[in-house]
Design an enzyme around this catalytic site. Sequence first.
Site, mmCIF file in Angstrom:
data_model
loop_
_atom_site.group_PDB
_atom_site.id
_atom_site.type_symbol
_atom_site.label_atom_id
_atom_site.label_comp_id
_atom_site.label_asym_id
_atom_site.label_seq_id
_atom_site.Cartn_x
_atom_site.Cartn_y
_atom_site.Cartn_z
ATOM 1 N N PRO A 289 0.774 -1.244 0.000
ATOM 2 C CA PRO A 289 0.000 0.000 0.000
ATOM 3 C C PRO A 289 0.801 1.288 0.000
ATOM 4 O O PRO A 289 0.238 2.359 -0.225
ATOM 5 C CB PRO A 289 -0.817 -0.110 1.290
ATOM 6 C CG PRO A 289 0.024 -0.947 2.201
ATOM 7 C CD PRO A 289 0.687 -1.942 1.296
ATOM 8 N N GLU A 319 13.687 6.133 2.444
ATOM 9 C CA GLU A 319 13.621 4.984 3.360
ATOM 10 C C GLU A 319 14.954 4.761 4.055
ATOM 11 O O GLU A 319 14.992 4.388 5.234
ATOM 12 C CB GLU A 319 13.178 3.733 2.601
ATOM 13 C CG GLU A 319 11.858 3.866 1.844
ATOM 14 C CD GLU A 319 10.723 4.417 2.691
ATOM 15 O OE1 GLU A 319 10.714 4.208 3.916
ATOM 16 O OE2 GLU A 319 9.830 5.071 2.122
ATOM 17 N N TYR A 403 5.294 15.485 6.122
ATOM 18 C CA TYR A 403 6.454 15.248 5.266
ATOM 19 C C TYR A 403 7.047 16.583 4.781
ATOM 20 O O TYR A 403 8.192 16.922 5.086
ATOM 21 C CB TYR A 403 6.066 14.415 4.046
ATOM 22 C CG TYR A 403 5.784 12.961 4.302
ATOM 23 C CD1 TYR A 403 6.714 11.976 3.928
ATOM 24 C CD2 TYR A 403 4.601 12.545 4.890
ATOM 25 C CE1 TYR A 403 6.453 10.625 4.131
ATOM 26 C CE2 TYR A 403 4.336 11.202 5.108
ATOM 27 C CZ TYR A 403 5.264 10.240 4.728
ATOM 28 O OH TYR A 403 5.006 8.913 4.942
#
Length: 624
Positions: A289, A319, A403
Amino acid sequence: MRFLAAFVLLFVSACTAAPDNDASQVAPILTTEDAVDIQTFAQPEIARVTHVSLDLELDFEGQGVSGSATLDIEAAEGADTIILDQDGYVVSAVTAADGAELPFETGEAQDGKGAPLTITMGDARQVTIAYSANNAAALQWLTPDQTAGKKHPYLLSQGQATLNRTWIPTQDSPGIRQTWDARIVAPEELTVVMSGLSGGDAEAAGEGKHAFTFEMDKSVPPYLIAIAAGDIVFQELGPRSGVWSEPSMIEAAASELSDTEAMIDAAEKLYGPYRWGRYDMIVLPPAFPYGGMENPVMTFLTPTFIAGDRSLTGLIAHELAHSWSGNLVTNANWTDSWLNEGVTSYFENRIVEEIYGKKRADQEAALAFANIEETLAEVGMDAPGTSLHQAVNLDSIGSAIIYDKGAYFLRTVESIVGRERFDAWLEQWFDNHAFQPATSAMMLADMEANLVKDEAEAEALMLREWIYEPGLPSNVAKPDPAAFAEVDAAAKLFTDSRELNDAAWGGWTSAERQRFLAGLPRRLNEAELAALDEALKLSDSTNNEELFLWLELALENQNERVVPIAEEFLVNVGRRKFVAPLFETLMDQGAWGEPIATRVYAKARPGYHSVTTGTVDEIVGFSG
């Protein structure tokens, strides 16, 4: 009560004393009001989990796991109960280390939170929970037809933010860091990976089965315990990095990820050593997802980042950066998610600058700023969810705040104090809070103590306004307007005269192409859309970010030609970032789009993770 009070004071002092960065030490529990996690039933100041040991078997036919979880517990003197989070798993027994059965009970469930599991442990400080978990929201079980190989089933997990309580009995809160180990039994034709270091080759575990072992000896927030199992193979990328994927994808995945080792080096150069040993990744089936999930030593990735030209590898930088911001220093609760995602987005951009150059970094930052502006224009500058620290966790605002606004906060601070001072401060933040939870108040205090040089600078930085006030402060360091000057001129030319410079498109970066597509008029007729598609080959794009923007634009204009392309995309891609807006666009088209959305969702939904269906069900009005 006096013993409990003494225990609380012990935890408070642990939070304010000089930090101990040894990852083997138990991370402190933060007890200030802003650190309390209202999304857990746990009472860690009384009794907390410090280690989880899983011994589970995977049941693909029944789509569940069963076995045991052994928990090590640290508790106040006199404490005789511990409260865990439970959201669907079924407990059959709880025993102490000596085998004695322990009483337990499940309390009243709360919507979106699960229920408290209270274990009367007496003076036991290790308990074993025998349990099973079927249809757990964190776990997605794919049939062979839903994989690239079409031969074997597949399992993947997604635990953030509070889904791991559907399959792991523990205290599921980011502020309660835990070490863990696991033994996982699976069908012998499948390989299992987890977000811990592998214990070596699989061992036989009965007819047709084998067992894999894993260990995470560094304390982590429990949402970072992750698992995947399927027909997967490994390819090394560098001395401490590699990638897993289905065999048919491994070559493309390894090629796209070829800059990984250089990214690790760049990240270490910026903010200190990588502390997790290996940095491996797994490229999952497209049902995953999210774009990526920063699970330690095993980043989970969507295949939608594979464009063939490494134009979307900012995702990998993001990441990887989480290995410092998020995994190393973690928000104590989800109202401070920006401490993970905003800091990481800033760090990501610095890695991109190191590897791909300032032009690409500036352009990607400019896209992020446009996202902030668009979101604030939509929800309002005073909307409560637009502050970095949020009174409640408002996921509905999307990525623009936690973010992008978070990243622009740090970009602004850097622009005022200078990069050299800022980098030194951020590195010491990671060092001094390593393997610990943190809050906005802690970061503010750290900035004021270790970064700000005088009152004039403090006033110029507007730190408190950035963290606690809605909207965008006036001192924001805006992106260079020249970053997209050529592209914006081309979009204006098309808007004004429908003239298109398709030759320029071929030389643009992906960020430039995305900027151009986002800058096109929102109302175009069939002929204009056809001309765009023919000239730029948008429907044939292998870059999913660009394809998504094209499909969104075409569907907004009820373009029949793209409906089959959109249907194929929605059926084969489960990434919520793409899926939800496209279904929303279809539903917004009323009598034209709603039947398409309903038909396609009925076909696509079985292949989506619960994270995606939880959003799209509401958009489409799916009631089961």
